[in-house]
Design a protein around this motif. Structure first.
Motif, PDB file in Angstrom:
ATOM      1  N   MET A 250       0.373  -0.976   0.237  1.00  0.00           N
ATOM      2  CA  MET A 250      -0.305  -0.077   0.004  1.00  0.00           C
ATOM      3  C   MET A 250       1.114   1.387  -0.289  1.00  0.00           C
ATOM      4  O   MET A 250       0.715   2.060  -0.473  1.00  0.00           O
ATOM      5  N   PHE A 251       1.874   1.115   0.653  1.00  0.00           N
ATOM      6  CA  PHE A 251       2.861   2.978   0.758  1.00  0.00           C
ATOM      7  C   PHE A 251       3.813   2.518  -0.275  1.00  0.00           C
ATOM      8  O   PHE A 251       3.850   3.716  -0.693  1.00  0.00           O
ATOM      9  N   ARG A 252       3.517   1.286  -1.034  1.00  0.00           N
ATOM     10  CA  ARG A 252       4.426   1.315  -1.972  1.00  0.00           C
ATOM     11  C   ARG A 252       3.975   2.126  -3.431  1.00  0.00           C
ATOM     12  O   ARG A 252       4.201   2.911  -4.306  1.00  0.00           O
ATOM     13  N   ARG A 253       2.612   1.597  -3.258  1.00  0.00           N
ATOM     14  CA  ARG A 253       1.590   1.638  -4.914  1.00  0.00           C
ATOM     15  C   ARG A 253       1.350   3.887  -4.503  1.00  0.00           C
ATOM     16  O   ARG A 253       0.302   3.911  -3.649  1.00  0.00           O
ATOM     17  N   TYR A 254       2.340   4.435  -4.724  1.00  0.00           N
ATOM     18  CA  TYR A 254       1.737   5.826  -4.659  1.00  0.00           C
ATOM     19  C   TYR A 254       2.234   6.598  -6.632  1.00  0.00           C
ATOM     20  O   TYR A 254       2.761   7.815  -6.794  1.00  0.00           O
ATOM     21  N   PRO A 255       1.391   5.998  -7.201  1.00  0.00           N
ATOM     22  CA  PRO A 255       1.203   6.532  -8.212  1.00  0.00           C
ATOM     23  C   PRO A 255       1.013   7.625  -8.916  1.00  0.00           C
ATOM     24  O   PRO A 255       1.090   8.698  -9.931  1.00  0.00           O
ATOM     25  N   GLU A 256       0.276   8.222  -7.732  1.00  0.00           N
ATOM     26  CA  GLU A 256      -0.011   9.962  -8.133  1.00  0.00           C
ATOM     27  C   GLU A 256       0.552  10.359  -7.604  1.00  0.00           C
ATOM     28  O   GLU A 256       0.356  11.327  -9.000  1.00  0.00           O
ATOM     29  N   TYR A 257       2.167  10.375  -6.967  1.00  0.00           N
ATOM     30  CA  TYR A 257       3.121  10.684  -7.181  1.00  0.00           C
ATOM     31  C   TYR A 257       4.077  11.570  -7.477  1.00  0.00           C
ATOM     32  O   TYR A 257       5.019  10.835  -8.262  1.00  0.00           O
ATOM     33  N   ARG A 258       3.907  11.946  -8.630  1.00  0.00           N
ATOM     34  CA  ARG A 258       4.857  12.108  -9.909  1.00  0.00           C
ATOM     35  C   ARG A 258       4.672  14.127 -10.369  1.00  0.00           C
ATOM     36  O   ARG A 258       3.759  14.471  -9.693  1.00  0.00           O
ATOM     37  N   SER A 259       6.501  14.139  -9.858  1.00  0.00           N
ATOM     38  CA  SER A 259       6.792  15.856  -9.834  1.00  0.00           C
ATOM     39  C   SER A 259       6.341  16.369 -10.913  1.00  0.00           C
ATOM     40  O   SER A 259       5.337  16.242 -11.752  1.00  0.00           O
ATOM     41  N   PRO A 260       5.436  17.560 -10.363  1.00  0.00           N
ATOM     42  CA  PRO A 260       5.047  18.806 -11.302  1.00  0.00           C
ATOM     43  C   PRO A 260       6.208  18.753 -12.740  1.00  0.00           C
ATOM     44  O   PRO A 260       7.144  18.879 -12.552  1.00  0.00           O
ATOM     45  N   GLU A 261       5.181  19.461 -13.725  1.00  0.00           N
ATOM     46  CA  GLU A 261       6.158  19.798 -15.265  1.00  0.00           C
ATOM     47  C   GLU A 261       7.280  20.837 -14.747  1.00  0.00           C
ATOM     48  O   GLU A 261       7.942  21.241 -15.452  1.00  0.00           O
ATOM     49  N   SER A 262       6.264  21.588 -13.739  1.00  0.00           N
ATOM     50  CA  SER A 262       7.194  22.569 -13.953  1.00  0.00           C
ATOM     51  C   SER A 262       9.067  21.961 -12.835  1.00  0.00           C
ATOM     52  O   SER A 262      10.064  23.369 -13.898  1.00  0.00           O
ATOM     53  N   PHE A 263       9.475  21.076 -13.142  1.00  0.00           N
ATOM     54  CA  PHE A 263      10.787  21.052 -12.541  1.00  0.00           C
ATOM     55  C   PHE A 263      11.202  20.824 -14.196  1.00  0.00           C
ATOM     56  O   PHE A 263      13.148  21.131 -13.615  1.00  0.00           O
ATOM     57  N   THR A 264      10.261  20.916 -15.490  1.00  0.00           N
ATOM     58  CA  THR A 264      11.936  20.115 -16.100  1.00  0.00           C
ATOM     59  C   THR A 264      12.229  21.454 -16.709  1.00  0.00           C
ATOM     60  O   THR A 264      13.098  21.526 -17.054  1.00  0.00           O
ATOM     61  N   TYR A 265      11.944  22.992 -16.540  1.00  0.00           N
ATOM     62  CA  TYR A 265      12.969  23.888 -16.555  1.00  0.00           C
ATOM     63  C   TYR A 265      13.618  24.684 -15.457  1.00  0.00           C
ATOM     64  O   TYR A 265      14.572  25.962 -16.281  1.00  0.00           O
ATOM     65  N   ILE A 266      14.143  23.554 -14.456  1.00  0.00           N
ATOM     66  CA  ILE A 266      14.817  24.070 -13.739  1.00  0.00           C
ATOM     67  C   ILE A 266      16.527  24.239 -13.533  1.00  0.00           C
ATOM     68  O   ILE A 266      16.434  25.490 -13.990  1.00  0.00           O
ATOM     69  N   VAL A 267      16.590  22.945 -15.219  1.00  0.00           N
ATOM     70  CA  VAL A 267      17.963  23.608 -15.176  1.00  0.00           C
ATOM     71  C   VAL A 267      18.047  24.348 -16.798  1.00  0.00           C
ATOM     72  O   VAL A 267      18.962  25.049 -16.438  1.00  0.00           O
ATOM     73  N   LYS A 268      17.114  24.938 -17.069  1.00  0.00           N
ATOM     74  CA  LYS A 268      17.188  25.645 -18.361  1.00  0.00           C
ATOM     75  C   LYS A 268      17.077  27.147 -17.417  1.00  0.00           C
ATOM     76  O   LYS A 268      17.759  27.779 -17.689  1.00  0.00           O
ATOM     77  N   ASP A 269      16.427  27.164 -16.176  1.00  0.00           N
ATOM     78  CA  ASP A 269      15.900  28.597 -15.436  1.00  0.00           C
ATOM     79  C   ASP A 269      17.585  28.958 -15.319  1.00  0.00           C
ATOM     80  O   ASP A 269      17.887  29.620 -15.289  1.00  0.00           O
ATOM     81  N   LEU A 270      18.383  27.955 -14.496  1.00  0.00           N
ATOM     82  CA  LEU A 270      19.930  28.213 -13.466  1.00  0.00           C
ATOM     83  C   LEU A 270      20.707  28.865 -15.543  1.00  0.00           C
ATOM     84  O   LEU A 270      21.703  29.114 -15.246  1.00  0.00           O
ATOM     85  N   ILE A 271      20.581  28.017 -16.223  1.00  0.00           N
ATOM     86  CA  ILE A 271      21.982  28.482 -17.469  1.00  0.00           C
ATOM     87  C   ILE A 271      21.125  29.843 -17.749  1.00  0.00           C
ATOM     88  O   ILE A 271      22.087  30.540 -18.192  1.00  0.00           O
ATOM     89  N   ARG A 272      19.787  30.237 -18.227  1.00  0.00           N
ATOM     90  CA  ARG A 272      19.510  31.145 -18.625  1.00  0.00           C
ATOM     91  C   ARG A 272      19.644  32.542 -17.656  1.00  0.00           C
ATOM     92  O   ARG A 272      20.188  33.667 -17.860  1.00  0.00           O
ATOM     93  N   SER A 273      20.037  32.030 -16.120  1.00  0.00           N
ATOM     94  CA  SER A 273      20.350  33.110 -15.162  1.00  0.00           C
ATOM     95  C   SER A 273      21.639  34.133 -15.367  1.00  0.00           C
ATOM     96  O   SER A 273      22.255  35.116 -15.173  1.00  0.00           O
ATOM     97  N   GLY A 274      22.221  32.930 -16.463  1.00  0.00           N
ATOM     98  CA  GLY A 274      24.001  33.209 -16.136  1.00  0.00           C
ATOM     99  C   GLY A 274      24.966  33.118 -15.092  1.00  0.00           C
ATOM    100  O   GLY A 274      26.054  33.642 -15.501  1.00  0.00           O
ATOM    101  N   LYS A 275      24.335  32.626 -14.361  1.00  0.00           N
ATOM    102  CA  LYS A 275      25.318  32.911 -13.072  1.00  0.00           C
ATOM    103  C   LYS A 275      26.392  31.588 -12.839  1.00  0.00           C
ATOM    104  O   LYS A 275      26.724  31.434 -12.016  1.00  0.00           O
ATOM    105  N   TYR A 276      25.998  30.259 -13.676  1.00  0.00           N
ATOM    106  CA  TYR A 276      26.306  28.793 -13.781  1.00  0.00           C
ATOM    107  C   TYR A 276      27.077  28.728 -15.211  1.00  0.00           C
ATOM    108  O   TYR A 276      26.560  29.013 -15.776  1.00  0.00           O
TER     109      TYR A 276
END
Length: 281
Positions: A250-276
């Motif tokens: 029961m505890f292993r079955r969490y198919p609903e817990y998928r990360s939000p699509e917004s996480f896809t843009y984290i890498v892009k946002d870091l790159i575009r920030s110019g900090k790295y």
């Protein structure tokens, strides 16, 4: 996590953007699932997952390949979740005795679930997840992490020792105690684990609906599509298992817990920030 993850990590450490995106894609669901189980709130979990992903990305050079990359990520995530301030939505003062009293108080009461069709299954599934979240909250935060990683995510005792900076034996003992405590509670009260128990998901959903007649908007982690089929398959699978195995399943079955699509843009946002400047297109 995929076997070629380590290759992507090495390429990402060399500044290759596409490899870094692959790395984030591999780890974000597990981090979000861990944060959601620890914090119990989707918005809080999303915020902290973003912070953890940023820490992993910006400290990638600290990974010395002395352990599996997944273990290093879990170590970063757990250290972060252990040190953040208590969030407003975190459950406080929840104990197994408190939950037991609540269940016993409803023993002779009926709460008919007056909706039907997809909404009925959706409410029942939400009730199941909320009940399991409440049970997890009865453990202190670190013990909860050990249970989640060891029993749900399948982390070994050696990996657990590295993640929490303890001995493998200590990890095994703490996992065993938490597994026993949760198992005993679920066997005694949960109708899905033990059919002799009167507590049922539909009853809990009916109770919630009785106190809140208007069906609330479902949390974004609960997917409407396929809930009925997914729930039916899960219950059928539970019936095939021994009572001891049902709690873990029961505890292993969490198919609903998928990360939000917004996480896809984290890498892009870091790159575009110019900090790295290490990242290459």
């Amino acid at each position: 996590m995929a076997s070629n993850l380590e290759d992507y990590v090495r390429q990402a450490k060399e500044g290759k953007k596409q490899a870094l995106e692959k790395v984030v894609g591999h780890i974000q669901d597990r981090i979000y699932g861990l944060a959601l189980r620890i914090l119990g709130d989707a918005e809080d979990a999303e915020d902290e997952t973003q912070e953890i992903l940023i820490k992993v990305i910006t400290h990638l050079s600290d990974y010395r390949e002395e352990s599996a990359f997944s273990s290093w990520v879990y170590r970063v995530a757990c250290n972060h979740l252990l040190t953040i301030r208590k969030r407003k939505n975190e459950r406080e003062g929840v104990t197994f005795d408190f939950l037991e009293d609540m269940i016993q108080a409803d023993a002779d009461k009926t709460y008919p679930l007056t909706v039907s069709g997809p909404e009925r299954d959706l409410l029942a599934e939400e009730a199941r997840l909320e009940c399991m979240q409440a049970v997890l909250a009865c453990l202190d935060k670190k013990t909860r992490m050990i249970y989640i990683l060891g029993d749900i995510f399948g982390v070994t005792s050696n990996e657990g020792a590295y993640i929490f900076d303890i001995t493998p034996e200590t990890f095994r003992k703490r996992l065993s105690r938490s597994r026993m405590r949760i198992g005993e509670f679920m066997m005694k009260h949960c109708g899905l684990v033990n059919k002799n128990n009167f507590c049922r998901c539909h009853k809990q959903a009916g109770k919630k609906l009785a106190s809140m007649p208007r069906i609330p908007a479902m949390r974004p982690v609960i997917k409407r599509d396929g809930v009925a089929k997914g729930r039916a398959e899960a219950v059928a699978h539970l019936n095939e298992l021994s009572e001891i195995e049902r709690t873990t399943a029961m505890f292993r079955r969490y198919p609903e817990y998928r990360s939000p699509e917004s996480f896809t843009y984290i890498v892009k946002d870091l790159i575009r920030s110019g900090k790295y400047t290490m990242f290459m297109e």
